[in-house]
Scaffold this motif. Structure first.
Motif, PDB file in Angstrom:
ATOM      1  N   SER A 177       0.816  -1.224   0.000  1.00  0.00           N
ATOM      2  CA  SER A 177       0.000   0.000   0.000  1.00  0.00           C
ATOM      3  C   SER A 177       0.851   1.276   0.000  1.00  0.00           C
ATOM      4  O   SER A 177       0.353   2.357  -0.312  1.00  0.00           O
ATOM      5  N   GLN A 178       2.148   1.143   0.326  1.00  0.00           N
ATOM      6  CA  GLN A 178       3.036   2.318   0.339  1.00  0.00           C
ATOM      7  C   GLN A 178       3.496   2.712  -1.070  1.00  0.00           C
ATOM      8  O   GLN A 178       4.021   3.806  -1.269  1.00  0.00           O
ATOM      9  N   ALA A 179       3.335   1.809  -2.043  1.00  0.00           N
ATOM     10  CA  ALA A 179       3.795   2.089  -3.413  1.00  0.00           C
ATOM     11  C   ALA A 179       2.749   2.881  -4.185  1.00  0.00           C
ATOM     12  O   ALA A 179       1.549   2.712  -3.970  1.00  0.00           O
ATOM     13  N   HIS A 180       3.207   3.733  -5.105  1.00  0.00           N
ATOM     14  CA  HIS A 180       2.280   4.478  -5.970  1.00  0.00           C
ATOM     15  C   HIS A 180       1.580   3.543  -6.962  1.00  0.00           C
ATOM     16  O   HIS A 180       0.434   3.746  -7.319  1.00  0.00           O
ATOM     17  N   HIS A 181       2.323   2.551  -7.448  1.00  0.00           N
ATOM     18  CA  HIS A 181       1.795   1.623  -8.450  1.00  0.00           C
ATOM     19  C   HIS A 181       2.209   0.203  -8.078  1.00  0.00           C
ATOM     20  O   HIS A 181       3.257   0.009  -7.475  1.00  0.00           O
ATOM     21  N   ILE A 182       1.399  -0.768  -8.504  1.00  0.00           N
ATOM     22  CA  ILE A 182       1.739  -2.179  -8.296  1.00  0.00           C
ATOM     23  C   ILE A 182       1.672  -2.893  -9.642  1.00  0.00           C
ATOM     24  O   ILE A 182       0.684  -2.764 -10.371  1.00  0.00           O
TER      25      ILE A 182
END
Length: 197
Positions: A177-182
């Protein structure tokens, strides 16, 4: 938040572009590092140069062995080719040491020449290597994306004020959830970059 154009993409190496079988629990046990402590931090804090060198030799042996068995991960070759066609500059920032990283690139035929290892800059999550590449490209950091498979990659991107992209092909880690994109599949990457072009 105003979405910035993505002009350059920086990659992690192990687990992102190429396979890695490094057993960090085994390495930590061999050098006397506790399971929850960062390996490189532990070695840096050892009391004598001799002890640091001995510990690092063990790490190097594991990394070189791992490099000899590395393979390009699925979807990487076609995605890198597509980004190249889109004229997106690419680079690699890895916590590996130089010799192992270069062996992996040669072994897996990775067409990226700009690479910074822990020999060149402080290891992630320190953002120095990412900032150095952005400066070399003459891009402001929000125009760069860092793609990796681990928490340190997301943290390094945030510390550099870059967009973070987590590559998670299997289980979704708790820090996703900390990443901008997955990215679930590597071949989704060119379309993601294109969406911000």
């Amino acid at each position: 938040m105003i979405q910035q154009t993505i002009k350059g993409v920086i990659f992690d190496l192990d687990g992102t572009l190429v396979s890695s079988e490094l057993d960090f629990q085994l390495i930590k046990a061999q050098v006397g590092c506790s399971p929850e402590q960062d390996l490189l931090d532990f070695i840096a804090q050892l009391p004598s140069p001799y002890m640091r060198q001995e510990a690092m030799n063990i790490v190097h042996q594991h990394e070189m062995l791992d490099a000899q068995n590395a393979e390009l991960l699925p979807g990487v070759a076609s995605s890198l080719k597509r980004l190249e066609q889109m004229q997106i500059p690419m680079a690699i920032v890895t916590r590996n040491f130089g010799r192992a990283a270069k062996l992996k690139l040669a072994q897996c035929n990775v067409p990226i020449s700009l690479i910074l290892t822990r020999d060149d800059a402080p290891a992630k999550p320190n953002p120095s290597a990412l900032l150095h590449i952005a400066k070399q490209w003459q891009f402001s950091t929000p125009h760069c994306m860092y793609v990796g498979d681990y928490l340190y990659d997301i943290q390094a991107a945030h510390n550099a004020k870059m967009r973070s992209c987590l590559y998670a092909p299997e289980d979704m880690p708790h820090y996703a959830s900390q990443a901008h994109h997955i990215l679930r599949h590597f071949n989704e990457l060119p379309e993601l970059v294109k969406a911000f072009a």
